[in-house]
Design a protein around this motif. Structure first.
Motif: not given
Length: 348
Positions: A21, A26, A52, A54
């Motif tokens: 992360t 993200l 996420d 993405g």
């Protein structure tokens, strides 16, 4: 790791959702980590994260070799600089970067790359098809063409052209290095290959210093194990990896190294003119001027000493494995045949 930066990791157990992360920016809920490949100066892991929307479905993480991290700090620094400052200016296919860090004094680094699957890594021992080599050569022109004879490259840290001082140590070491290399290969190579390789040593200084008027970015180890191909062995996409050995030199060194080390001699003889022509055509498309096909072919012939030089130093002073020795033997056997066929030693 005592004294290491907070982002530095060295094993799969260190790669956690919180760590990822922080690197990609993200939210990561969970991940799966598995080692891939057998890198000589680092370790590579495939990460499959969830979280996420993405996030890519998979990523590749490169980490330094703990035992030689400080020694190889310059190579790691070069690779990160390539992706950050040079790759966006080129027309060759390389993986995109999703995160990177480096502590230059210690060599701690992480590099998080696009996973190029379903592209498959080439196999240096098995060799490649003419279609694969042609596609790799066209991709190589995308490295050379956009920054052809670009003097602003000399402003980047670590990129210099050869001069008398820079080749002096290599010239001194090369004879003993070739002896170590050939002793290690033993009966994996034939007498004709040994004779050709020994014949390359004395002219290497002049070879390294010749043709300075044409220079560009040179990968330095543009061979099958560092390339990713569309599965199946035919025409398709190619991407290049491992940019630690980037330098400035005669661009045809990469081309000669690729073609000579990838193809068995009889196959190379049947297709090398077409490969060089395709490479040259792509250079012209990318705006290279005052470089005709005849000169490109002559540079290709001249540049064939790249393979003996890279292979001998890489094998003599690197970690030796059974597969690695077969790989180097295949490379120099093919390259020695190309040196004889193309009359390279007569050009040096």
């Amino acid at each position: 790791m005592s004294g290491a930066p907070s982002w530095a990791v060295s094993t799969a157990e260190d790669v956690t959702p919180d760590w990822l992360t922080g690197l990609v920016g993200l939210p990561v809920d969970s991940l799966d980590v598995a080692q891939v490949g057998t890198g000589q100066i680092g370790t590579c892991y495939r990460i499959r994260p969830t979280g996420d929307p993405g996030l890519p479905p998979s990523l590749l993480l490169k980490l330094p070799d703990p035992g030689s991290r400080e020694l190889l700090a310059g190579a790691y620094r070069m690779e990160l600089m390539f992706y950050d400052r040079i790759a966006p200016t080129l027309a060759c296919r390389v993986p995109s970067v999703h995160g990177s860090r480096i502590e230059e004094d210690t060599g701690h680094f992480v590099l998080l790359l696009e996973d190029l699957a379903p592209l498959e890594q080439g196999d240096q021992v098995a060799g490649a098809s003419p279609a694969q080599v042609r596609d790799a050569a066209v991709n190589l022109a995308g490295l050379h063409g956009p920054r052809w004879c670009d003097e602003t490259l000399l402003e980047l840290p670590g990129l210099t052209l050869n001069d008398e001082d820079s080749v002096a140590l290599l010239e001194e070491m090369y004879p003993a290095t070739m002896d170590l290399f050939l002793d290690g290969l033993g009966d994996l190579v034939d007498a004709a290959t040994v004779e050709t390789l020994r014949g390359c040593v004395s002219g290497t200084r002049d070879w390294l210093l010749s043709r300075p008027g044409r220079f560009g970015l040179v990968h330095g180890d543009y061979r099958l194990d560092n390339l990713m191909f569309t599965p199946g062995g035919g025409h398709g996409e190619v991407a290049a990896l491992d940019w630690q050995t980037l330098s400035l030199a005669l661009p045809a060194r990469d081309l000669a190294y690729l073609v000579a080390t990838s193809l068995e001699p009889e196959v190379r003889r049947s297709c090398e003119e077409a490969v060089v022509t395709a490479y040259h055509a792509r250079l012209v498309e990318l705006g290279v001027e005052d470089y005709d096909l005849a000169t490109c072919w002559d540079d290709y012939r001249f540049a064939q000493l790249q393979a003996p030089l890279v292979a001998s130093f890489g094998c003599a002073y690197g970690q030796r494995t059974e597969r690695g020795m077969r790989m180097f033997a295949a490379m120099v056997r093919r390259a020695a045949a190309a040196i004889r066929d193309l009359g390279t030693l007569d050009l040096v």
